[in-house]
Design a protein around this motif. Structure first.
Motif, PDB file in Angstrom:
ATOM      1  N   PRO A 429       0.826  -1.186  -0.085  1.00 10.07           N
ATOM      2  CA  PRO A 429       0.064   0.023  -0.014  1.00 10.07           C
ATOM      3  C   PRO A 429       0.924   1.337  -0.149  1.00 10.07           C
ATOM      4  N   PRO A 430       0.362   2.268  -0.485  1.00 10.28           N
ATOM      5  CA  PRO A 430       1.196   3.720  -0.671  1.00 10.28           C
ATOM      6  C   PRO A 430       1.755   4.197   0.392  1.00 10.28           C
ATOM      7  N   ARG A 431       1.060   4.000   1.833  1.00 11.18           N
ATOM      8  CA  ARG A 431       1.481   4.505   2.878  1.00 11.18           C
ATOM      9  C   ARG A 431       2.131   3.378   3.948  1.00 11.18           C
ATOM     10  N   SER A 432       2.449   2.452   3.400  1.00  6.81           N
ATOM     11  CA  SER A 432       2.846   1.267   3.835  1.00  6.81           C
ATOM     12  C   SER A 432       4.254   1.644   4.681  1.00  6.81           C
ATOM     13  N   PRO A 433       4.744   1.680   5.771  1.00  6.55           N
ATOM     14  CA  PRO A 433       6.072   1.762   6.358  1.00  6.55           C
ATOM     15  C   PRO A 433       7.330   1.054   5.681  1.00  6.55           C
ATOM     16  N   ARG A 434       6.494  -0.132   5.227  1.00  2.00           N
ATOM     17  CA  ARG A 434       7.671  -1.150   4.622  1.00  2.00           C
ATOM     18  C   ARG A 434       8.189  -0.688   3.170  1.00  2.00           C
ATOM     19  N   ARG A 435       7.557   0.103   2.662  1.00  2.00           N
ATOM     20  CA  ARG A 435       8.053   0.598   1.435  1.00  2.00           C
ATOM     21  C   ARG A 435       9.481   1.430   1.519  1.00  2.00           C
ATOM     22  N   ALA A 436       9.600   2.105   2.638  1.00  2.00           N
ATOM     23  CA  ALA A 436      11.001   2.564   2.811  1.00  2.00           C
ATOM     24  C   ALA A 436      12.001   1.628   2.642  1.00  2.00           C
ATOM     25  N   VAL A 437      11.937   0.538   3.534  1.00  2.00           N
ATOM     26  CA  VAL A 437      12.938  -0.626   3.321  1.00  2.00           C
ATOM     27  C   VAL A 437      13.203  -1.355   2.107  1.00  2.00           C
ATOM     28  N   VAL A 438      11.967  -1.350   1.208  1.00  2.00           N
ATOM     29  CA  VAL A 438      12.090  -2.002  -0.066  1.00  2.00           C
ATOM     30  C   VAL A 438      12.926  -0.809  -1.018  1.00  2.00           C
ATOM     31  N   VAL A 439      12.704   0.413  -0.973  1.00  2.00           N
ATOM     32  CA  VAL A 439      13.063   1.504  -1.881  1.00  2.00           C
ATOM     33  C   VAL A 439      14.724   1.511  -1.450  1.00  2.00           C
ATOM     34  N   ALA A 440      15.021   1.194   0.013  1.00  2.00           N
ATOM     35  CA  ALA A 440      16.339   1.522   0.233  1.00  2.00           C
ATOM     36  C   ALA A 440      17.314   0.371  -0.277  1.00  2.00           C
ATOM     37  N   HIS A 441      16.601  -0.925  -0.069  1.00  2.00           N
ATOM     38  CA  HIS A 441      17.192  -2.092  -0.656  1.00  2.00           C
ATOM     39  C   HIS A 441      17.401  -1.937  -2.067  1.00  2.00           C
ATOM     40  N   LEU A 442      16.605  -1.666  -2.948  1.00  2.00           N
ATOM     41  CA  LEU A 442      16.575  -1.268  -4.331  1.00  2.00           C
ATOM     42  C   LEU A 442      17.963  -0.450  -4.672  1.00  2.00           C
ATOM     43  N   GLU A 443      17.795   0.687  -3.979  1.00  2.00           N
ATOM     44  CA  GLU A 443      18.804   1.782  -4.141  1.00  2.00           C
ATOM     45  C   GLU A 443      20.197   1.136  -3.947  1.00  2.00           C
ATOM     46  N   ARG A 444      20.515   0.305  -2.781  1.00  2.00           N
ATOM     47  CA  ARG A 444      21.689  -0.333  -2.538  1.00  2.00           C
ATOM     48  C   ARG A 444      22.250  -1.387  -3.621  1.00  2.00           C
ATOM     49  N   ARG A 445      21.342  -2.008  -4.195  1.00  2.00           N
ATOM     50  CA  ARG A 445      21.412  -2.810  -5.359  1.00  2.00           C
ATOM     51  C   ARG A 445      21.785  -2.363  -6.572  1.00  2.00           C
ATOM     52  N   GLU A 446      21.319  -1.243  -6.750  1.00  2.00           N
ATOM     53  CA  GLU A 446      21.613  -0.330  -7.924  1.00  2.00           C
ATOM     54  C   GLU A 446      23.181   0.432  -7.767  1.00  2.00           C
TER      55      GLU A 446
END
Length: 448
Positions: A429-446
């Motif tokens: 969901p757009p307001r899920s606090p878990r989105r920040a974890v996912v975004v941070a992980h994808l940024e590290r992978r990039e």
């Protein structure tokens, strides 16, 4: 069934929620769901999470018989199931005390299939009219939110009342359910449930069922220790043991022989109630034989074990493996010509695959601890490792809900799975606090 909540009732109390507020919010959720605009914020947290999982699975329309002819074979299946060994305890602590109250006591397996539904005849008939009967699948995948299915999905005791059930068929029920675990491995063996009216979800009912499940787990542990120490069936211990003797249960009812290989460098073998960590080679041999119950010739087994097959080396390993099995009291468990197991041996990897195929993603992830035997280079094990990992991943990415997907991403093997992490970003969901974890992980992978 004692005064089950009718469709015009506000239903019973659960914990500190009044019946009016809890049932009113649930009915509102049903109404807006029917109108195509789901609003689940008013539901209790455990109920809301269950509805979301169930809706992801498109469950909750109606109960159904378990697949594979289970309905026709329920008597034979439940006699051989490990839950049969604890039925004397459940009978003594729950079924007999509930006989005059109209409450139903149900016991199901680890997948949500009902095995026993006990109570007075009128209550049983009313429940059967709603498909709450042995042989029916009440998992979240099929029924949506219900106490047995949700307890199995969460691994914890739960109370579900009236309109909190996703399926309208179950709205007359209020239920309390608690999962029962294997005392040796911690795996879920099944679920114990009390169903009825207001009494079925009273605060003390959850405590009662939890105590009965704890007693059943203790009885199972004692029965195993007593049998292992004496080499025979346990001596009578109160009311439960005579019933256990009368049932003449197969040895595997007390002991589900298992080999745990997921997320482990060496297998943990539980055989006849005794456990031992094996060498990697012995783990590989037992895994391959468990996957080929018809047996393997020396050459076939060597081909699956060695990059450069050597039957002579294999025979020496088999001699050592027989000594290990003899130390566990199972000297005859390994036969030859062809090499095969004479006992049923369940691989945790096979259980994971069965759960995946049923859409029971939470059960699969609870059991799956990571890549199976990651240090093994045996060709047959490498193929099995890839097969199990791929089936789990494909199923999770295809139809699992956000919770199961996030649990999958906690696995080490998913750390570099960019497709899975991007999918999480799409389904959260757009307001899920878990989105920040996912975004941070994808940024590290990039960056890497």
């Amino acid at each position: 069934m004692p005064d089950p909540a009718s469709d015009d009732d506000d239903g019973p109390m659960i914990g500190n929620d009044t019946s009016t507020s809890a049932q009113g919010r649930a009915r509102h959720a049903h109404q807006v769901l029917d109108e195509g605009a789901p609003d689940l914020d008013g539901l209790r947290a455990v109920v809301r999470s269950s509805w979301l999982r169930s809706l992801d699975l498109r469950a909750g329309a109606a109960p159904a018989p378990a697949p594979g002819g289970f309905l026709d074979e329920v008597d034979r299946y439940r006699r051989a199931h490990p839950m049969a060994a604890v039925m004397p305890v459940i009978d003594r602590l729950l079924i007999r005390p509930s006989a005059s109250t109209g409450l139903l006591v149900a016991v199901g397996d680890e997948l949500g299939n009902l095995l026993w539904v006990e109570g007075d005849d009128d209550a049983v008939r009313r429940a059967e009219a709603r498909f709450f009967a042995p042989g029916m699948d009440w998992s979240e995948r099929v029924m949506g939110t219900s106490a047995p299915g949700t307890a199995l999905a969460t691994g914890a005791g739960v109370q579900i009342s009236g309109a909190e059930h996703l399926s309208e068929i179950a709205h007359i029920f209020s239920c309390t359910a608690v999962p029962l675990h294997d005392p040796d491995t911690g795996a879920v063996l099944g679920v114990v449930d009390i169903t009825g009216g207001a009494d079925a979800v009273a605060p003390h009912t959850l405590t009662l069922v939890q105590a009965a499940v704890a007693a059943a787990e203790a009885e199972l542990r004692i029965a195993r220790l007593t049998r292992d120490g004496s080499g025979s069936r346990p001596r009578s211990r109160g009311a439960a043991s005579p019933a256990l003797h009368r049932n003449t249960l197969h040895r595997n009812t007390l002991h589900r022989n298992t080999l745990q290989i997921t997320g482990r460098d060496r297998g943990l073998l539980s055989l006849g109630g005794a456990s031992r960590e094996l060498s990697l080679r012995h783990t590989e041999i037992l895994t391959l034989l468990a996957r080929h119950p018809e047996g393997l010739t020396a050459q076939e087994l060597a081909d699956r074990l060695y990059a450069d097959p050597d039957p002579t080396t294999l025979r020496a390993e088999l001699v050592r493996l027989r000594r290990v099995l003899a130390g566990l009291g199972a000297a005859e468990a390994l036969a030859s010509q062809p090499y095969r197991l004479t006992v049923d041996l369940t691989l945790d990897a096979d259980q994971v695959v069965r759960y995946v195929r049923r859409g029971a993603h939470r059960l699969a992830l609870n059991l799956y601890r990571g890549l199976l035997l990651p240090r093994s280079t045996a060709p047959g094990i490498a193929a099995l490792r890839a097969e199990v990992s791929a089936q789990l991943r494909e199923s999770i990415l295809a139809d699992a809900g956000p919770d199961a997907l996030m649990s999958y991403l906690d696995l080490r093997e998913a750390a570099d799975d960019v497709e899975a992490w991007r999918l999480a970003l799409a389904v959260l969901p757009p307001r899920s606090p878990r989105r920040a974890v996912v975004v941070a992980h994808l940024e590290r992978r990039e960056r890497d």
